[in-house]
Design a protein around this motif. Structure first.
Motif, mmCIF file in Angstrom:
data_model
loop_
_atom_site.group_PDB
_atom_site.id
_atom_site.type_symbol
_atom_site.label_atom_id
_atom_site.label_comp_id
_atom_site.label_asym_id
_atom_site.label_seq_id
_atom_site.Cartn_x
_atom_site.Cartn_y
_atom_site.Cartn_z
ATOM 1 N N HIS A 64 0.834 -1.203 0.000
ATOM 2 C CA HIS A 64 0.000 0.000 0.000
ATOM 3 C C HIS A 64 0.872 1.257 0.000
ATOM 4 N N TYR A 67 2.171 2.031 -3.449
ATOM 5 C CA TYR A 67 1.178 2.644 -4.330
ATOM 6 C C TYR A 67 1.087 4.151 -4.068
ATOM 7 N N ASN A 103 -3.401 2.878 -12.018
ATOM 8 C CA ASN A 103 -3.173 1.667 -11.226
ATOM 9 C C ASN A 103 -2.758 1.990 -9.800
ATOM 10 N N GLN A 107 -5.382 1.710 -6.562
ATOM 11 C CA GLN A 107 -4.967 0.769 -5.528
ATOM 12 C C GLN A 107 -4.851 1.443 -4.164
ATOM 13 N N ASN A 110 -8.555 1.556 -3.177
ATOM 14 C CA ASN A 110 -9.079 0.216 -2.913
ATOM 15 C C ASN A 110 -8.585 -0.329 -1.581
ATOM 16 N N HIS A 111 -7.301 -0.139 -1.299
ATOM 17 C CA HIS A 111 -6.744 -0.717 -0.078
ATOM 18 C C HIS A 111 -7.278 -0.032 1.175
ATOM 19 N N ALA A 179 -6.490 -3.097 -10.572
ATOM 20 C CA ALA A 179 -6.853 -1.953 -9.733
ATOM 21 C C ALA A 179 -8.259 -1.441 -9.985
ATOM 22 N N ASP A 194 -9.930 -8.126 -1.058
ATOM 23 C CA ASP A 194 -8.761 -8.105 -1.933
ATOM 24 C C ASP A 194 -8.364 -9.545 -2.239
ATOM 25 N N TRP A 196 -5.809 -10.225 -4.530
ATOM 26 C CA TRP A 196 -4.422 -10.314 -4.969
ATOM 27 C C TRP A 196 -3.712 -11.314 -4.042
#
Length: 234
Positions: A64, A67, A103, A107, A110-111, A179, A194, A196
């Protein structure tokens, strides 16, 4: 514009622009504070034994953070410099032709949304209007869990599974690669997981289904999801 993103963006926004008084014969300089990494709303060991401190140290502390750092480097000196996270995500999505900034910016969003979808001693069942909507739109909480888990399990490669709400209160499940999030598609997410591999590999290796089950049974912050649902349907 999705209400969930508006709430999220308020927690991670660019600093205020600050004008520096110019010296004689010089133009004013405008400085813009970089977006900062927001901490999860709990200690890094607070989700144990369901999600380890080591996972949070790597996932939040390294992935994180990277990003955030990369996004700040990419937007510095561009028209996006000084914009809110929300504005950066939507602008860099570029109507489905994402720019390189997207991206990292998405991200970041999103995180933070993911961390805030969990809490210590989470899981259980929702109550109130959200519980009623889940029963109405999926048949039961168990059927919702099955569909949500299936979305996460069948997202090929890296990505996310989402629960979304529209203004009428209708719920839907979606999944997205890499993303991409529902906000850029005009939807309002109220929950995400998530998928990933870096989200779960330290704890359960390649057993994604086990990770999603644990997330749903032990980690979901239904209070946060209910608040997002209420905001989405105002």
């Amino acid at each position: 514009m999705a209400l969930a993103m508006k709430a999220q963006a308020s927690s991670l926004v660019a600093g205020q622009r600050r004008a520096v008084r110019p010296a004689s014969g010089r133009r004013a300089v405008i400085t813009r504070a970089a977006l900062e990494l927001k901490s999860p709303p709990y200690a890094l060991d607070a989700l144990e034994p369901h999600m380890s401190k080591q996972t949070l140290e790597f996932h939040w502390g390294k992935h994180h953070r990277a990003y955030v750092d990369n996004m700040n480097k990419q937007v510095a000196g561009t028209p996006l410099d000084g914009k809110s996270l929300e504005e950066i995500v939507l602008a860099s999505w570029n109507n489905g032709q994402p720019t390189p900034v997207f991206n990292n910016a998405a991200q970041v969003w999103n995180h933070t949304f993911f961390w805030e979808s969990m809490k210590p001693n989470g899981g259980g069942a929702p109550t109130g209007a959200l519980a009623e909507a889940i029963t109405r739109d999926f048949g039961s909480l168990d059927k919702f869990k099955e569909e949500f888990k299936q979305a996460g399990m069948t997202q090929f490669g890296s990505g996310w599974a989402w629960l979304n709400a529209d203004k009428t209160g209708k719920l839907s499940i979606s999944k997205s690669p890499n993303a991409v999030n529902p906000v850029v598609e005009g939807k309002t997410p109220i929950l995400t997981v998530d998928v990933w591999e870096h989200a779960y590999y330290i704890d359960v290796q390649n057993r994604r289904p086990d990770y999603i089950t644990t997330f749903m049974e032990k980690l979901i912050n239904w209070d946060a999801v209910a608040q997002r649902y209420a905001a989405a349907t105002k």
